[in-house]
Design an enzyme around this catalytic site. Structure first.
Site, PDB file in Angstrom:
ATOM      1  N   PRO A  76     -73.309 -33.189  32.970  1.00  0.00           N
ATOM      2  CG  PRO A  76     -74.693 -32.809  34.812  1.00  0.00           C
ATOM      3  CD  PRO A  76     -74.510 -32.706  33.230  1.00  0.00           C
ATOM      4  CB  CYS A  77     -68.032 -34.632  33.655  1.00  0.00           C
ATOM      5  SG  CYS A  77     -67.270 -33.922  35.072  1.00  0.00           S
TER       6      CYS A  77
END
Length: 380
Positions: free
Chosen positions: A302-303
DNA sequence: ACCATAATGAAGCTATCG
DNA sequence: CGATAGCTTCATTATGGT
């Protein structure tokens, strides 16, 4: 921002030094946004065998920019893109805009596909700004304002004095997915899934080297699968997927993957896991035993806490969501450690025997299957 | 409960200029 | 070479409607 090289570029690196502990198989592939807070990629690199990240902009593969960093232990020789390459310009990718495109909008490509879009007041303000300028040509100031909005929100011309955000179907095409890949879900869920996904051709280019290595197919551990960019890319390359474990928390994404799997005549076996934190070493042992090991561990963690668009919680790799990167790390290293051992299957059976407390004379195969199937989550 | 809407800047990079 | 300006960015969330 072209890493070791892209198609049709003269400069291509085909060899590099990998630390011995990082060499495949199994191969792995990690992805995240290129522009993170300072120091993040150094942390990622040091957790992944000190392999230098490869930064590639998807503008070389499609009509939209997408600057991403990749860390992998794949060979670099004989990379090849899916042919034909998709359109690289806006006009070719979104045909209907040409008719309304003003000459003073010089954009050839789109900016990065994000997870949300502009709201109606922006379109209204732009329309009224154009209508109030009675002359044929709007003022420089008006042009500047409009271009800033169009670039910020990635809008295209769809009518007289009208700009609009891209439709989910158009984004699917640009990102390299089959037509209506995410159909059947709410617009906001489609946009979120697509904005969070791989650009298929960019991934496929890097994974293409696996085709000759595994003519009979591969077993894949797909972490943070999203809408299945890795699976779509492998399918487009023509690599059969024997067994795929998809780890994805979003139920909509899970349905998208399952729907695509069902519609593409897959011969392999698809297993869902609904949270990366549910992956245990025991489950890894089970899958490895059942499948005979993984050939590829792939995923982009996840960014949310790294991305520039995040105004509230851009707090780095240790943020609430982005810290799941460390799940990728331990899982990858566990897979590599477990597959490195001899007689893995026997070890696992012994472990199960000691837990169950009974011997499984001659029925090892059944036990293996039963336990493995227990991990599979049915779609509702 | 689900979905769409609309408002919410700063970080870090690149290009340019003197 | 340093300063400055310009540019882009896998987003979050309160709110209201259905």
């Amino acid at each position: 921002m072209v890493g070791y090289g892209v198609p049709h570029e003269s400069f291509r690196v085909v060899a590099r030094e990998l630390p011995e502990i990082a060499m495949g198989p199994p191969f792995f592939f990690y992805e995240n946004v290129a522009q993170t807070p300072k120091g993040v990629w150094n942390k990622i690199k040091s957790a992944l065998y000190e392999i230098e990240p490869e930064f590639i902009d998807s503008k070389f593969f499609c009509a939209a920019q997408r600057k991403r960093g990749y860390i992998h232990n794949l060979p670099l020789e004989n990379r090849s893109p899916i042919l034909p390459l998709p359109p690289l310009t806006i006009f070719e990718a979104v045909l209907e805009t040409r008719e309304w495109w003003p000459v003073w909008d010089k954009r050839q490509q789109l900016n990065c596909i994000l997870t949300c879009q502009e709201s109606a007041p922006v379109t209204d303000r732009i329309r009224s700004a154009l209508e109030t300028s009675n002359s044929n040509e709007p003022s420089e100031e008006t042009k500047q304002y409009i271009m800033k909005q169009c670039k910020t929100w990635n809008m295209v011309w769809t009518g007289k004095n009208t700009v609009s955000p891209l439709e989910p179907d158009e984004i699917e095409f640009i990102m390299g997915y089959p037509c209506s890949h995410t159909r059947g879900h709410s617009r906001s869920e489609r946009l979120k899934g697509l904005g969070n996904s791989f650009q298929v051709h960019t991934i496929a280019y890097q994974l293409s080297v696996l085709k000759n290595l595994y003519p009979r197919g591969i077993n894949v551990l797909s972490l943070f699968s999203g809408i299945g960019g890795a699976e779509v890319a492998l399918h487009r390359i023509g690599i059969p997927m024997k067994n795929v474990v998809c780890v994805e928390i979003n139920p909509v994404c899970k349905k998208v993957i399952q729907g695509w799997w069902n519609n593409t005549d897959q011969k392999g076996n698809l297993v869902h896991v609904s949270d990366v934190r549910e992956v245990t070493e025991e489950k890894l042992v089970s899958w490895i035993s059942l499948f005979g090991g993984f050939d590829l561990v792939i995923g982009g963690s996840p960014c949310n806490n790294l991305a520039g668009g995040n105004r509230r919680t851009r707090d780095g790799l240790d943020g609430e969501h982005s810290s799941l990167f460390y799940e990728y790390v331990w899982i990858l290293k566990a897979v590599r450690r477990l597959m490195g051992r001899k007689k893995m299957h026997l070890m696992w059976l012994e472990k199960r025997e000691s837990e169950v407390g009974t011997r499984t004379n001659g029925k090892n195969e059944d036990l293996t299957l039963r336990v493995a199937v227990g991990y599979e989550q049915k779609l509702t």
